[in-house]
Design an enzyme around this catalytic site. Structure first.
Site, PDB file in Angstrom:
ATOM      1  N   SER A  60      13.409 -64.503  58.226  1.00  0.00           N
ATOM      2  CA  SER A  60      14.514 -64.053  58.169  1.00  0.00           C
ATOM      3  C   SER A  60      14.499 -62.649  58.828  1.00  0.00           C
ATOM      4  O   SER A  60      13.581 -61.917  59.012  1.00  0.00           O
ATOM      5  CB  SER A  60      15.279 -63.895  57.058  1.00  0.00           C
ATOM      6  OG  SER A  60      16.325 -62.989  57.083  1.00  0.00           O
ATOM      7  N   TYR A 111      14.796 -60.701  47.807  1.00  0.00           N
ATOM      8  CA  TYR A 111      14.741 -61.819  48.600  1.00  0.00           C
ATOM      9  C   TYR A 111      14.015 -61.486  49.978  1.00  0.00           C
ATOM     10  O   TYR A 111      13.211 -62.563  50.290  1.00  0.00           O
ATOM     11  CB  TYR A 111      16.277 -62.017  49.134  1.00  0.00           C
ATOM     12  CG  TYR A 111      16.544 -63.015  50.233  1.00  0.00           C
ATOM     13  CD1 TYR A 111      16.248 -64.398  50.222  1.00  0.00           C
ATOM     14  CD2 TYR A 111      16.794 -62.594  51.607  1.00  0.00           C
ATOM     15  CE1 TYR A 111      16.379 -65.332  51.313  1.00  0.00           C
ATOM     16  CE2 TYR A 111      16.982 -63.486  52.678  1.00  0.00           C
ATOM     17  CZ  TYR A 111      16.666 -64.621  52.421  1.00  0.00           C
ATOM     18  OH  TYR A 111      16.922 -65.490  53.582  1.00  0.00           O
ATOM     19  N   LYS A 163      10.392 -63.328  51.620  1.00  0.00           N
ATOM     20  CA  LYS A 163      10.237 -63.870  53.153  1.00  0.00           C
ATOM     21  C   LYS A 163       8.884 -63.307  53.785  1.00  0.00           C
ATOM     22  O   LYS A 163       8.121 -63.771  54.303  1.00  0.00           O
ATOM     23  CB  LYS A 163      11.513 -63.580  53.742  1.00  0.00           C
ATOM     24  CG  LYS A 163      12.410 -64.548  53.494  1.00  0.00           C
ATOM     25  CD  LYS A 163      12.405 -65.882  53.765  1.00  0.00           C
ATOM     26  CE  LYS A 163      13.397 -66.966  53.207  1.00  0.00           C
ATOM     27  NZ  LYS A 163      13.425 -68.154  53.192  1.00  0.00           N
TER      28      LYS A 163
END
Ligand code: NAD
Ligand code: UFG
Length: 338
Positions: free
Chosen positions: A124, A148, A152
């Site tokens: 991302s 989050y 990643k």
């Protein structure tokens, strides 16, 4: 020979199944349906006119993964499965680390066991943290700012370590910008559970009357109209980027990050206006305080994907809005048939 798609019933995964099958790949899907519906798979089958081999299993179940690799000749994997809500990740970080990290570690171990070494990973733009320099290029420093984003970033680091130790792997780290839009058929699209966190599904639900108005998170940013600017990318362009990444992974070795964006910024109010024009529906809105942690502007330099993968985004904001609207209008309650 098939491509295994983890999270293939989800928003980006379902569109990618179509693009892969239309490009001649067979696909096998594993999804626990935590954030999706089996109906998405049925509709993918209807669009392509071919069955999809679907396993309703959790990627953290190693025996389920081994069964899939035993029953199918998997040549590459696209790993979409994961939890993705930024705000929720701050409330239940351990659930995020457990789901996103453990699923990836188990997947890698089973791939090693079966000698499958071609992997495309859903990263991302959030891995760039709060970089002020735009556009973002792949060599810029990384620094995620929420749990989050850290999942990643950590997974990218794990995959770089894997490649450093086993250089016969081929790993594409695809850093998505803001995927919106839907398949042109209007039969599959984004169907978030509960109140949407993201701008486009929120606008679409206001348009069909499920929500009363849009909250615009701040109009005092240093941007064209004071509202946040992002690089929105059509989900079908993104899906086609995955096909190119699989093509690349099948005939190269390496561990390479690629930005998948359009290279163009669009503000919250510009997206709202474009949606109104595409749908003919007025979107009432109120300006509310900024959402904590939101940067003012984020957009990609996507030259690397163009030069190395031979991919670039083709669809504009108008088409993104028209396709979102077709999906939402035809499916006001998403995949639920109420
Ligand atoms: P999504 O929630 O629609 O799809 C993810 C799918 O994975 C869901 O179908 C869910 O049921 C499944 N899943 C989750 N954990 C699983 C597990 N442990 N085992 C099996 N299945 C599991 O999300 P999406 O928007 O399609 O995103 C796909 C990937 O792309 C995610 O990894 C996400 O973090 C990443 N990503 C998304 C965006 C975005 O804005 N949509 C942006 C950047 C990156
Ligand atoms: N926004 C609103 N109102 C809303 C929702 C969003 O004004 O109801 C604004 C935000 O402040 C931001 C813009 O709309 O300026 C886009 O917000 P999104 O929540 O749609 O997207 P983000 O850029 O915040 O984040 C998304 C994904 C992340 C991912 C990131 C980069 O949610 O997971 O893109 O890929 F990391």
């Amino acid at each position: 020979m098939a491509v295994l798609i983890t999270g293939g019933a989800g928003y980006i995964g379902s569109h990618t199944c179509i693009s892969l099958m239309e490009s001649g790949y067979d696909v096998v899907v594993i999804d626990n349906l935590d954030n999706s519906s089996a109906e998405a798979i049925r509709r993918v089958e209807a669009i392509v006119g071919k069955p999809v081999k679907f396993y309703q299993e959790d990627v953290r179940d190693k025996s389920a993964l081994c069964k899939i690799f035993t029953e199918n000749r998997i040549e590459a994997v696209i790993h979409f499965a994961g939890l993705k809500a930024v705000g929720e990740s701050a409330k239940i970080p351990i659930t995020y680390y457990d789901n996103n990290l453990i699923s990836t570690l188990y997947l890698i171990e089973v791939m090693q066991q079966f000698g499958v070494k071609r992997l495309v990973f859903s990263s991302s733009a959030t891995v760039y943290g709060l970089s002020k320099t735009m556009p973002l290029t792949e060599d810029m420093p990384l620094g995620a700012i929420n749990p989050y984003g850290r999942t990643k970033y950590f997974i990218e680091e794990i995959l770089r370590d894997l490649y450093a130790s086993e250089p016969d792997w081929s790993i594409a780290l695809l850093r998505y910008f803001n995927p919106i839009g839907a398949h042109e058929s209007g039969t599959i699209g984004e169907d978030p559970r509960g109140i949407p966190n993201n701008l486009m599904p929120y606008i679409a639900q206001v348009a069909v009357g499920r929500l009363p108005h849009l909250n615009v998170f701040g109009n005092d940013y240093d941007t064209v109209d004071g509202t946040g600017v992002r690089d929105y990318i059509h989900v079908v362009d993104l899906a086609e980027g995955h096909v190119k990444a699989v093509d690349w992974a099948l005939c190269h070795q390496g561990c390479e990050p690629f930005n998948l964006g359009t290279g163009k910024g669009c503000s919250v109010l510009q997206l709202k206006d474009a949606f109104e024009a595409a749908s003919g529906v007025k979107i009432p809105y109120v300006i509310t305080p900024r959402r904590p942690g939101d940067p003012d502007t984020v957009y990609a330099n996507a030259e690397k994907a163009k030069n190395i993968l031979g991919w670039e985004a083709k669809r504009d904001i108008k088409q993104m809005c028209e396709d979102t609207w077709r999906w939402q209008k035809n499916n006001p309650n998403g995949y639920e048939t109420k």
